[in-house]
Design a protein around this motif. Structure first.
Motif, PDB file in Angstrom:
ATOM      1  N   GLU A 154      50.250 -54.949   9.990  1.00  0.00           N
ATOM      2  CA  GLU A 154      50.392 -55.448  11.365  1.00  0.00           C
ATOM      3  C   GLU A 154      49.327 -54.829  12.265  1.00  0.00           C
ATOM      4  O   GLU A 154      48.697 -55.530  13.075  1.00  0.00           O
ATOM      5  CB  GLU A 154      51.794 -55.127  11.891  1.00  0.00           C
ATOM      6  CG  GLU A 154      52.899 -55.935  11.217  1.00  0.00           C
ATOM      7  CD  GLU A 154      54.297 -55.504  11.638  1.00  0.00           C
ATOM      8  OE1 GLU A 154      55.277 -56.158  11.219  1.00  0.00           O
ATOM      9  OE2 GLU A 154      54.412 -54.502  12.392  1.00  0.00           O
ATOM     10  N   GLU A 199      53.977 -52.242   5.799  1.00  0.00           N
ATOM     11  CA  GLU A 199      54.276 -53.283   6.791  1.00  0.00           C
ATOM     12  C   GLU A 199      53.545 -52.987   8.103  1.00  0.00           C
ATOM     13  O   GLU A 199      52.858 -53.858   8.657  1.00  0.00           O
ATOM     14  CB  GLU A 199      55.788 -53.348   7.020  1.00  0.00           C
ATOM     15  CG  GLU A 199      56.214 -54.325   8.104  1.00  0.00           C
ATOM     16  CD  GLU A 199      57.698 -54.212   8.418  1.00  0.00           C
ATOM     17  OE1 GLU A 199      58.092 -54.650   9.521  1.00  0.00           O
ATOM     18  OE2 GLU A 199      58.452 -53.670   7.579  1.00  0.00           O
ATOM     19  N   TYR A 200      53.704 -51.752   8.614  1.00  0.00           N
ATOM     20  CA  TYR A 200      53.033 -51.381   9.856  1.00  0.00           C
ATOM     21  C   TYR A 200      51.508 -51.437   9.692  1.00  0.00           C
ATOM     22  O   TYR A 200      50.774 -51.872  10.593  1.00  0.00           O
ATOM     23  CB  TYR A 200      53.439 -49.973  10.279  1.00  0.00           C
ATOM     24  CG  TYR A 200      54.829 -49.836  10.847  1.00  0.00           C
ATOM     25  CD1 TYR A 200      55.640 -50.947  11.104  1.00  0.00           C
ATOM     26  CD2 TYR A 200      55.357 -48.566  11.138  1.00  0.00           C
ATOM     27  CE1 TYR A 200      56.909 -50.794  11.625  1.00  0.00           C
ATOM     28  CE2 TYR A 200      56.633 -48.413  11.666  1.00  0.00           C
ATOM     29  CZ  TYR A 200      57.404 -49.528  11.900  1.00  0.00           C
ATOM     30  OH  TYR A 200      58.668 -49.381  12.420  1.00  0.00           O
ATOM     31  N   HIS A 237      45.878 -56.383  11.442  1.00  0.00           N
ATOM     32  CA  HIS A 237      45.657 -57.726  11.979  1.00  0.00           C
ATOM     33  C   HIS A 237      45.501 -57.711  13.497  1.00  0.00           C
ATOM     34  O   HIS A 237      44.748 -58.537  14.045  1.00  0.00           O
ATOM     35  CB  HIS A 237      46.804 -58.646  11.567  1.00  0.00           C
ATOM     36  CG  HIS A 237      46.745 -59.064  10.122  1.00  0.00           C
ATOM     37  ND1 HIS A 237      45.663 -59.733   9.585  1.00  0.00           N
ATOM     38  CD2 HIS A 237      47.622 -58.882   9.096  1.00  0.00           C
ATOM     39  CE1 HIS A 237      45.881 -59.960   8.294  1.00  0.00           C
ATOM     40  NE2 HIS A 237      47.063 -59.453   7.970  1.00  0.00           N
ATOM     41  N   GLU A 238      46.174 -56.804  14.190  1.00  0.00           N
ATOM     42  CA  GLU A 238      45.972 -56.713  15.638  1.00  0.00           C
ATOM     43  C   GLU A 238      44.608 -56.120  15.961  1.00  0.00           C
ATOM     44  O   GLU A 238      44.000 -56.454  16.976  1.00  0.00           O
ATOM     45  CB  GLU A 238      47.088 -55.877  16.273  1.00  0.00           C
ATOM     46  CG  GLU A 238      48.419 -56.595  16.330  1.00  0.00           C
ATOM     47  CD  GLU A 238      49.439 -55.872  17.205  1.00  0.00           C
ATOM     48  OE1 GLU A 238      49.020 -55.144  18.137  1.00  0.00           O
ATOM     49  OE2 GLU A 238      50.648 -56.028  16.945  1.00  0.00           O
ATOM     50  N   ARG A 243      54.420 -49.072  17.356  1.00  0.00           N
ATOM     51  CA  ARG A 243      55.379 -49.160  16.256  1.00  0.00           C
ATOM     52  C   ARG A 243      55.907 -47.788  15.844  1.00  0.00           C
ATOM     53  O   ARG A 243      57.037 -47.667  15.378  1.00  0.00           O
ATOM     54  CB  ARG A 243      54.718 -49.832  15.051  1.00  0.00           C
ATOM     55  CG  ARG A 243      54.454 -51.303  15.271  1.00  0.00           C
ATOM     56  CD  ARG A 243      53.436 -51.882  14.301  1.00  0.00           C
ATOM     57  NE  ARG A 243      53.318 -53.333  14.487  1.00  0.00           N
ATOM     58  CZ  ARG A 243      52.582 -53.879  15.461  1.00  0.00           C
ATOM     59  NH1 ARG A 243      51.907 -53.111  16.307  1.00  0.00           N
ATOM     60  NH2 ARG A 243      52.537 -55.202  15.576  1.00  0.00           N
ATOM     61  N   GLU A 262      43.585 -59.799   4.233  1.00  0.00           N
ATOM     62  CA  GLU A 262      44.228 -58.706   3.506  1.00  0.00           C
ATOM     63  C   GLU A 262      43.593 -58.519   2.133  1.00  0.00           C
ATOM     64  O   GLU A 262      43.287 -59.487   1.453  1.00  0.00           O
ATOM     65  CB  GLU A 262      45.728 -58.980   3.352  1.00  0.00           C
ATOM     66  CG  GLU A 262      46.456 -58.999   4.684  1.00  0.00           C
ATOM     67  CD  GLU A 262      47.938 -59.329   4.549  1.00  0.00           C
ATOM     68  OE1 GLU A 262      48.454 -59.293   3.406  1.00  0.00           O
ATOM     69  OE2 GLU A 262      48.576 -59.642   5.584  1.00  0.00           O
ATOM     70  N   ALA A 272      48.178 -50.432  18.765  1.00  0.00           N
ATOM     71  CA  ALA A 272      49.074 -51.161  17.865  1.00  0.00           C
ATOM     72  C   ALA A 272      49.929 -50.209  17.037  1.00  0.00           C
ATOM     73  O   ALA A 272      51.114 -50.467  16.796  1.00  0.00           O
ATOM     74  CB  ALA A 272      48.252 -52.064  16.948  1.00  0.00           C
TER      75      ALA A 272
END
Length: 487
Positions: A115, A111-112, A118-119, A70, A126, A66
């Motif tokens: 993400e 942000e990354y 969550h992946e 990104r 959170e 993940a």
């Protein structure tokens, strides 16, 4: 048979005849024997290791896929005690750090990071420390997926979590099998006596601090012996033990106002023990002496008091002759690291106001679950209708005249009159009972935590005397600890 064999056989025979053979390992009460038995219990077995390794590998692979999707320069590390093999059997924590290059801006990192979190943990949620991260469960393990910057030095950190990979690297270079075993024993000892954990509810010894202390002193027993003679403030600097500076220059070292100072070997401007409260440092010192003098395995197991019932609580109240008062309200919806500092601030503010008004605080504490409670035991709950108010000395003209004029025409005040060299007046007391103060709007002026103040504005109960039995059920164990205090 050699002469040496004959001597050994004679010694064994003498021991058997005198009944003083080798001690039973299961009942031997020497510190070495106690530590040996604890050590066997806290070392993870093969099945635990395999389960953790399998789970960690899966999580790292997910996070890596993940993250690099990104940001191709990202990488993933396992950190913390499971990465250093200092975890205790039964612990279920896996810490995954996702490192991004330092040229990434903070907003994009956050942000990354979410993400990727969550992946990695689709059912995670959170939470927020210095920046948001994802926390959840996987295969029975508690997992944190935390983003950070990949830096060359811990002194270049842009957020507190950036240090953590440096901690793992530093300790992995210094831990051997013997020290690692003693680290596990020390962690279990800290759990047993109630000082393990750097969360702001516990304010104790973090895993990293425990590891540094064992490395610094060379083992569990040497740490106990040293702690027995600590004279706070204690300052330890693992990387600069003989230096008066933090960088090898003539500059004085960074000063910390803490009872225990352990300079972070990866960042000389940080005290690893900053969160450890004075009472927890003293508690560690007390039990270090205790276990050296009287080794026993019970000190390595947390003490959980039996719940207190109403009859036992009323017996304590009758025996003590003090008056408990409790301010009970809905606990603010905060994580513990935000809630408990606010509760302690509120406890300090409320007890200070009670003391200042003459309601002598005997002892006090705070606890929380669905409700939150400021629990105060008072030696005095009622005061006279009047209170003495000392003014300035008469010779301090400007202040003295102002004081005199303020009370000279007050029909409800006695005086002003002179006592010694100063003006004194006896004026009406605002609150003659502690209950009246606690039920008034003045309580909101007591220097409360912001969220606690908001919660009190929404409503609260004041329980006095026997009414504190209403706290049982939700707080029976907390009250049991309060009325059975231990070091």
């Amino acid at each position: 048979m050699t002469a040496e064999d004959e001597d050994r056989e004679r010694d064994d025979s003498d021991s058997l005849e005198s009944g003083s053979g080798p001690a039973d390992p299961a009942t031997d009460s020497s510190l070495e024997a106690v530590v040996s038995r604890v050590r066997e219990r806290v070392i993870p077995d093969d099945a635990e290791r395999e389960a953790l390794s399998t789970a960690a590998t899966t999580l790292i692979d997910r996070a890596d896929a993940a993250a690099t999707a990104r940001c191709p320069d990202a990488d993933v590390l396992q950190v913390g005690s499971t990465a250093r093999d200092t975890w205790i059997s039964g612990d279920r924590d896996i810490d995954i750090f996702v490192r991004f290059p330092p040229n990434l801006d903070r907003e994009t990192l956050e942000e990354y990071g979410l993400e990727v979190g969550h992946e990695t943990l689709p059912s995670g949620h959170e939470e927020f420390a210095e920046h948001p991260y994802v926390k959840g469960k996987f295969e029975g393990f508690d997992v944190d997926v935390v983003p950070c910057f990949r830096l060359e030095s811990a002194t270049d950190i842009r957020s507190a979590v950036d240090r953590t990979p440096f901690h793992t690297r530093y300790l992995n270079e210094r831990l051997d099998d013997e020290i690692t075993a003693d680290v596990r024993v020390t962690k279990q000892f800290c759990k047993g006596i109630g000082v393990y954990g750097s969360d702001l509810r516990t304010r104790g010894f973090s895993g990293y601090l425990t590891e540094l202390l064992v490395c610094e002193y060379g083992g569990f027993r040497p740490l106990l012996e040293a702690a027995s003679d600590w004279n706070p403030p204690v300052r330890l600097d693992p990387e600069r033990p003989d230096s008066s500076s933090v960088d090898g220059s003539d500059t004085a070292p960074v000063q910390f106002d803490d009872p225990l100072v352990v300079i972070d070997p990866t960042d000389p401007e940080r005290n690893v023990a900053a969160v450890a409260s004075a009472d927890n440092v003293a508690r560690f010192q007390h039990y270090a002496r205790d276990v050296l003098e009287s080794p026993r395995e019970s000190l390595f197991e947390p003490h959980e008091p039996a719940p207190l019932d109403a009859a036992a609580l009323r017996a304590h109240l009758a025996n003590r002759g003090t008056t408990p008062v409790a301010v009970r309200f809905d606990a603010p919806d905060l994580v513990e690291d935000q809630l408990y500092p606010q509760l302690r601030k509120s406890l300090s503010g409320i007890t200070s106001k009670l003391d200042a008004r003459g309601f002598d605080v005997f002892r006090a504490t705070t606890f929380a679950d669905d409700s939150a409670v400021v629990f105060v035991e008072l030696a005095v709950t009622e005061r006279p209708a009047l209170e003495r108010h000392d003014g300035p000395p008469v010779h301090v003209r400007s202040h003295a005249e102002g004081f005199f004029d303020a009370y000279a025409d007050d029909p409800d005040a006695y005086g002003p009159f002179i006592d010694g060299d100063r003006y004194v007046t006896e004026r009406e007391r605002e609150f003659t009972t502690a209950t009246a103060f606690l039920e008034s709007e003045r309580l909101l002026e007591a220097g409360l935590g912001a969220h606690v103040e908001t919660a009190l504005e929404d409503g609260y109960d004041v329980l006095v005397g026997d009414d504190v039995t209403e706290l049982l059920g939700e707080f029976d164990r907390e009250l049991a600890r309060y009325y059975d205090p231990r070091p």
